[in-house]
Design an enzyme around this catalytic site. Structure first.
Site, PDB file in Angstrom:
ATOM      1  N   TYR A 152      35.302  45.775  35.045  1.00 33.72           N
ATOM      2  CA  TYR A 152      36.355  44.758  35.037  1.00 33.72           C
ATOM      3  C   TYR A 152      36.458  44.079  36.394  1.00 33.72           C
ATOM      4  CZ  TYR A 152      41.019  42.721  34.524  1.00 33.72           C
ATOM      5  OH  TYR A 152      42.089  41.848  34.487  1.00 33.72           O
ATOM      6  N   SER A 153      36.474  44.885  37.439  1.00 33.76           N
ATOM      7  CA  SER A 153      36.586  44.339  38.794  1.00 33.76           C
ATOM      8  C   SER A 153      35.421  43.404  39.095  1.00 33.76           C
ATOM      9  CB  SER A 153      36.628  45.483  39.806  1.00 33.76           C
ATOM     10  OG  SER A 153      36.728  44.995  41.126  1.00 33.76           O
TER      11      SER A 153
END
Length: 242
Positions: A152-153
């Site tokens: 996600y990051s």
């Protein structure tokens, strides 16, 4: 302070979470809103609830053809677009080895590829009009190497770079580009969080509501045209890991 009365905004992922809260906030400011979502039934329900200032647009951003048709179809329903808020996204948490190649593809297609394609589609229209606002929902995870959610990051770091590059590219055309970077928000994205982590975050006051993010978005859009809010990082006060 400039108002949004009469403006036409497009919001993706508009049927829930930040997208729905932003839709309601923009309507309250007098804007018309094209609500983009894949969930046709939910969109129909919301149109009935929110009134005639809402225009539904059923688009599946994970389907390449549907994604490519989004802006042209919207411009058949309205004569111009003042604001594009690329908000739709998906969350994958946990260690890299806990996810799957399919989940990685889905996340990058929605969080990165669809955003780039939506912006690519609307930019010629805004350049022709010599004005416009493009906002993207990023995340605090796009500013900090969040080791507990590297997939996600990584998607949000990519979008942070894209947004800031496009901001510079579009300055000569009178188009403002910025991003909103929330910490954890009470939304469907947190459905993938481990239940124990979610419980602890709620008890510790480590979550914010979508409406608080929407308020910040309205602030960004209502600055004078000579002012660009390039990024707002909005966090729960008790979110202390960054």
């Amino acid at each position: 302070m400039p108002d949004l009365a009469g403006k036409i905004a497009v919001v993706t992922g508009a049927a829930s979470g930040i997208g729905l809260a932003t839709t309601k906030a923009l309507l309250a400011e007098g804007a018309r809103v094209v609500m983009v979502d894949w969930n046709e039934n939910k969109l129909s329900e919301l149109v009935g609830e929110l009134g005639k200032a809402v225009i539904p647009q059923v688009t599946n951003l994970l389907d390449a053809d549907s994604c490519n048709r989004m802006v042209p179809e919207i411009l058949e329903k309205v004569d111009h677009i003042d604001i594009l808020h690329c908000n739709a996204g998906v969350y994958v948490g946990g260690d890299l080895t806990d996810t799957t190649p399919e989940a990685i593809d889905r996340m990058l297609n929605l969080n990165v590829n669809a955003v780039m394609k939506n912006v690519h589609a609307v930019v010629p229209h805004m350049i022709e009009r010599k004005t416009g606002d493009i906002l993207v929902t990023c995340s605090v995870a796009g500013h900090f190497p969040t080791y507990w959610e590297p997939v996600y990051s990584g998607s949000k770091w990519a979008i942070n770079s894209f947004v800031q590059g496009m901001r510079r590219q579009l300055i000569p055309h009178g188009i403002r580009v910025g991003e909103i970077s929330p910490g954890p928000v009470v939304s469907a994205l947190l459905a993938d969080w481990p239940e124990e982590n979610l419980r602890k975050a709620k008890e510790a006051g480590g979550l914010i509501d979508p409406e608080e993010v929407a308020e910040a978005i309205v602030f960004m859009l209502t600055r004078k045209r000579n002012v660009t809010i390039r990024d707002i990082v909005i966090l729960p006060s008790n979110f202390d890991r960054v």
